[in-house]
Design a protein around this motif. Structure first.
Motif, PDB file in Angstrom:
ATOM      1  N   VAL A   1       0.837  -1.197   0.000  1.00  0.00           N
ATOM      2  CA  VAL A   1       0.000   0.000   0.000  1.00  0.00           C
ATOM      3  C   VAL A   1       0.879   1.256   0.000  1.00  0.00           C
ATOM      4  CG1 VAL A   1      -1.621   1.351   1.399  1.00  0.00           C
ATOM      5  CG2 VAL A   1      -2.023  -1.060   1.031  1.00  0.00           C
TER       6      VAL A   1
ATOM      7  N   TRP B   1      -0.417   7.104   2.135  1.00  0.00           N
ATOM      8  CA  TRP B   1      -0.884   5.714   2.143  1.00  0.00           C
ATOM      9  C   TRP B   1      -2.352   5.618   2.511  1.00  0.00           C
ATOM     10  CZ3 TRP B   1      -3.046   3.280   6.256  1.00  0.00           C
ATOM     11  CH2 TRP B   1      -2.841   3.852   7.518  1.00  0.00           C
TER      12      TRP B   1
ATOM     13  N   ILE C   1      -6.293   3.616   0.188  1.00  0.00           N
ATOM     14  CA  ILE C   1      -7.116   2.475   0.587  1.00  0.00           C
ATOM     15  C   ILE C   1      -8.442   3.009   1.130  1.00  0.00           C
ATOM     16  CG2 ILE C   1      -6.113   2.349   2.898  1.00  0.00           C
ATOM     17  CD1 ILE C   1      -6.333  -0.729   2.621  1.00  0.00           C
TER      18      ILE C   1
END
Length: 179
Positions: free
Chosen positions: A94, A105, A109
């Motif tokens: 990720v 990061w 997500i």
């Protein structure tokens, strides 16, 4: 002289080129099988990791202690924040992927949470093989997630869907007790 050295020597001295042709035909197939196996293992590990995260989150939510003045437990954003942090351990790529995109990061997500309440449609429902006919699923609360427009809105009742259906913010897997 050892056996592997003899084979390599015999291969290099072969004048008929049969060994080179066999090698040229078989090697791409073997490389394809090997790379396919690596991808299959990667997919299986990722699926297993997602399943473990979902189980951990559901266990945490199910064990939440209700406040003294209520019979309903509550979970807040701080309680669920570990899901984002665990993404770094569970999916180490990720950070690399986010860096290549030029973002943080946590922007790379999306994790959404929703609380679903099942309300019986009637006291004597006889649809024993499909319990979704006996209950109405309503979203009690939902998180919007980070950078997400696909969350479960609280005003839309959740519709039953088959397990093979595409994921949707307005459906839940159908309850099937016949299996």
């Amino acid at each position: 002289m050892s056996y592997p050295v003899k084979i390599i020597g015999r291969f290099s001295r072969d004048q008929k080129a049969m060994a080179a042709i066999e090698f040229a035909i078989i090697m791409p197939v073997l490389i394809t099988i090997m790379l396919g196996g690596i991808q299959l293992v990667s997919y299986t590990n990722a699926s297993r990791r997602v399943d473990l995260i979902v189980r951990s989150i559901s266990e945490m939510i199910s064990q939440a202690v209700p406040p003294s003045n209520s019979s309903t437990a509550t979970v807040n954003a701080v309680d669920l924040h570990f899901a984002y942090d665990s993404a770094l351990v569970t999916f180490p790529y990720v950070m690399t992927d986010a860096k290549s995109k030029g973002i943080s990061w946590w922007q790379n997500i999306v994790i959404n949470f929703a609380s679903i309440k099942f309300t019986p449609t009637s006291g004597n429902c006889s649809a024993s093989s499909d319990q979704s006919a006996c209950n109405v699923a309503s979203v009690v609360w939902t998180s919007t997630g980070l950078n997400s427009t696909n969350y479960r809105p609280c005003v839309v009742p959740q519709l039953p869907a088959d397990d093979t259906s595409a994921p949707s913010s307005a459906t839940l897997p159908r309850s099937d007790t016949s299996k």
